[in-house]
Design a protein around this motif. Structure first.
Motif, short mmCIF file in Angstrom:
data_model
loop_
_atom_site.label_atom_id
_atom_site.label_comp_id
_atom_site.label_asym_id
_atom_site.label_seq_id
_atom_site.Cartn_x
_atom_site.Cartn_y
_atom_site.Cartn_z
N GLU A 136 4.50 7.72 3.02
CA GLU A 136 4.18 6.18 2.93
C GLU A 136 2.91 5.80 2.81
O GLU A 136 2.79 4.77 2.12
N LEU A 137 2.02 6.52 2.91
CA LEU A 137 0.75 6.42 2.51
C LEU A 137 0.02 6.56 1.12
O LEU A 137 -0.29 5.79 0.27
N LEU A 138 1.30 7.47 0.30
CA LEU A 138 0.97 7.78 -1.18
C LEU A 138 1.86 6.66 -1.72
O LEU A 138 1.66 6.22 -2.78
N SER A 139 2.62 5.88 -0.93
CA SER A 139 3.41 4.99 -1.69
C SER A 139 2.85 3.39 -1.74
O SER A 139 3.48 2.62 -1.86
N LEU A 140 1.44 3.50 -0.99
CA LEU A 140 0.69 2.19 -1.03
C LEU A 140 0.74 1.53 -2.57
O LEU A 140 0.34 2.16 -3.36
N GLU A 141 0.98 0.26 -2.59
CA GLU A 141 0.99 -0.40 -3.85
C GLU A 141 -0.59 -0.70 -4.62
O GLU A 141 -0.66 -0.70 -5.68
N ALA A 142 -1.38 -0.75 -3.37
CA ALA A 142 -2.61 -1.04 -4.04
C ALA A 142 -3.68 -0.25 -2.89
O ALA A 142 -3.12 -0.01 -1.78
N ARG A 143 -4.90 -0.20 -3.18
CA ARG A 143 -5.97 0.41 -2.40
C ARG A 143 -6.83 -0.40 -1.38
O ARG A 143 -7.68 -0.20 -0.85
N CYS A 144 -6.44 -1.85 -1.28
CA CYS A 144 -7.16 -2.95 -0.79
C CYS A 144 -6.81 -3.08 0.92
O CYS A 144 -5.51 -2.23 1.25
N ASP A 145 -7.51 -3.48 1.68
CA ASP A 145 -7.18 -3.71 3.10
C ASP A 145 -5.66 -4.16 3.57
O ASP A 145 -4.85 -3.78 4.36
N SER A 146 -5.21 -5.15 2.69
CA SER A 146 -4.12 -5.85 3.08
C SER A 146 -2.63 -4.79 2.75
O SER A 146 -1.91 -4.98 3.65
N ALA A 147 -2.99 -3.97 1.69
CA ALA A 147 -2.05 -2.87 1.54
C ALA A 147 -1.87 -2.02 2.73
O ALA A 147 -0.64 -1.75 3.10
N LEU A 148 -2.90 -1.69 3.14
CA LEU A 148 -2.77 -0.77 4.40
C LEU A 148 -2.34 -1.47 5.63
O LEU A 148 -1.34 -0.78 6.52
N VAL A 149 -2.70 -2.56 5.92
CA VAL A 149 -2.10 -3.43 6.90
C VAL A 149 -0.56 -3.46 6.83
O VAL A 149 0.30 -3.30 7.77
N TRP A 150 -0.04 -3.79 5.71
CA TRP A 150 1.34 -3.77 5.24
C TRP A 150 2.03 -2.59 5.60
O TRP A 150 3.14 -2.67 6.08
N ALA A 151 1.29 -1.35 5.08
CA ALA A 151 2.04 -0.03 5.48
C ALA A 151 2.26 0.30 6.79
O ALA A 151 3.11 0.79 7.37
N LEU A 152 1.07 -0.31 7.75
CA LEU A 152 1.17 -0.12 9.34
C LEU A 152 2.41 -0.93 10.07
O LEU A 152 3.11 -0.44 10.56
N LEU A 153 2.49 -2.14 9.48
CA LEU A 153 3.65 -3.10 9.75
C LEU A 153 4.85 -2.34 9.43
O LEU A 153 5.96 -2.46 10.20
N LEU A 154 4.97 -2.21 8.07
CA LEU A 154 6.23 -1.66 7.68
C LEU A 154 6.61 -0.55 8.38
O LEU A 154 7.95 -0.14 8.43
N HIS A 155 5.63 0.44 8.73
CA HIS A 155 6.19 1.75 9.37
C HIS A 155 6.79 1.42 10.75
O HIS A 155 7.78 2.08 10.85
N ARG A 156 6.18 0.27 11.38
CA ARG A 156 6.95 -0.19 12.59
C ARG A 156 8.31 -0.67 12.49
O ARG A 156 9.55 -0.42 12.90
N LEU A 157 8.53 -1.58 10.92
CA LEU A 157 9.74 -2.12 11.09
C LEU A 157 10.80 -1.09 10.37
O LEU A 157 11.78 -0.99 10.90
N ARG A 158 10.40 -0.10 9.74
CA ARG A 158 11.21 1.15 9.17
C ARG A 158 11.81 2.08 10.54
O ARG A 158 12.68 2.58 10.55
N SER A 159 10.96 1.93 11.62
CA SER A 159 11.23 2.61 12.97
C SER A 159 12.06 1.90 13.71
O SER A 159 12.59 2.49 14.97
N GLY A 160 12.42 0.52 13.32
CA GLY A 160 13.20 -0.12 14.07
C GLY A 160 12.80 -1.41 15.09
O GLY A 160 13.59 -1.95 15.57
N ASP A 161 11.39 -1.48 15.08
CA ASP A 161 11.01 -2.60 16.04
C ASP A 161 11.34 -3.75 15.35
O ASP A 161 11.40 -3.99 14.31
N GLU A 162 11.52 -4.81 16.23
CA GLU A 162 11.83 -6.11 15.82
C GLU A 162 10.59 -6.77 15.16
O GLU A 162 9.56 -6.38 15.52
N LEU A 163 10.82 -7.73 14.12
CA LEU A 163 9.71 -8.34 13.36
C LEU A 163 8.45 -8.99 14.21
O LEU A 163 7.46 -8.42 13.92
N PRO A 164 8.81 -9.77 15.35
CA PRO A 164 7.56 -10.30 16.05
C PRO A 164 7.00 -9.02 16.69
O PRO A 164 5.82 -9.11 16.77
#
Length: 272
Positions: A136-164
């Motif tokens: 997942e870390l190697l799949s980051l689209e960019a190296r900016c802070d927003s991209a990593l925040v998105w990766a942290l959120l996406l990890h939770r979503l892919r693990s089954g957490d509800e969006l809110p």
């Protein structure tokens, strides 16, 4: 520090939401009215939208200012959608990521944007980055802070957490690791919008009779029906309802800060 907008409602041409209003996201790229940090959002832009019968959104992103892209003006005139997320970017710092750093970021049915910045980047989120699976870390689209925040959120979503809940927990994690960050996050899957007001402005416009909801960094017109979201708040919206849930500042000493479940919040404020 960027402007963004999400919409759920009757299908409309993209330009009716993003270009035509007097204070549209298009105009906010050079003349935002309520932006507290930065002045011009010319470091990239993007829009993601959903077509009937397809849960995976399309995207159009560019590295330069939206006003310089004639192709976008033509696309916005004819493409219609009942669900979209769009953003114009003011980069935290110069980078070489170009289009890849422009929101919305996407995976599966989700679109994501970040209005703000991560304090102390990148050192402040080094531990958070190490918590992600290497793929997942190697799949980051960019190296900016927003991209990593998105990766942290996406990890939770892919693990089954509800969006809110996933959004609230991601804000808590980043805020604990990097106090004084500005974390106005905006996410949709085409049926639900989730957003946080955390350090910058956030507004919503809601017409339940028409089944229409817009959530934006700032109002795109002068309608008195816009409502400002209080700081430190999670917004969850569908076409016919909006829910506001207070968020708490996490204790930086707490390694795993958690927030109340936004699906059963106390207190809560249903908005008509």
């Amino acid at each position: 520090m960027c402007r963004h907008l999400a919409y759920l409602g009757p299908p409309e041409p993209l330009g009716e939401l993003l270009v035509r209003p007097p204070h549209s996201l298009y105009a906010q790229s050079w003349a935002p009215r309520r932006q507290r940090h930065g002045t011009v959002n010319a470091d990239g832009f993007g829009v993601g939208w959903y077509a009937d019968g397809d849960p995976v959104p399309a995207r159009y992103r560019r590295a330069g200012p939206v006003w310089g892209d004639l192709s976008f003006a033509d696309l916005a005139r004819v493409v219609r959608s009942g669900a979209l997320l769009a953003a114009v970017r003011d980069a935290t710092r110069a980078d070489a990521d170009g289009e890849a750093a422009a929101a919305p970021f996407a995976y599966g049915p989700w679109l994501f944007s970040h209005n703000g910045m991560v304090a102390g980047w990148p050192d402040s989120l080094a531990d958070a980055a190490r918590s992600l699976p290497p793929a997942e870390l190697l799949s980051l689209e960019a190296r900016c802070d927003s991209a990593l925040v998105w990766a942290l959120l996406l990890h939770r979503l892919r693990s089954g957490d509800e969006l809110p809940q996933a959004l609230a927990d991601t804000v808590a994690e980043v805020a604990a690791a990097a106090p004084h960050s500005r974390l106005n996050l905006l996410v949709t899957d085409g049926t639900v919008i989730a957003a946080t007001a955390w350090g910058d402005s956030l507004w919503y416009l809601h017409d339940p009779a028409a089944g229409r909801t817009a959530v934006a960094s700032e109002p795109y017109d002068d309608s008195p029906e816009w409502h400002e979201v209080p700081d430190r708040t999670l917004l969850t919206a569908i076409r016919t309802d909006v829910l506001l849930t207070p968020l708490k500042d996490p204790d930086p000493k707490d390694p795993e800060p958690r927030n109340p479940d936004p699906r059963n919040p106390e207190p809560k404020e249903p908005m008509a």
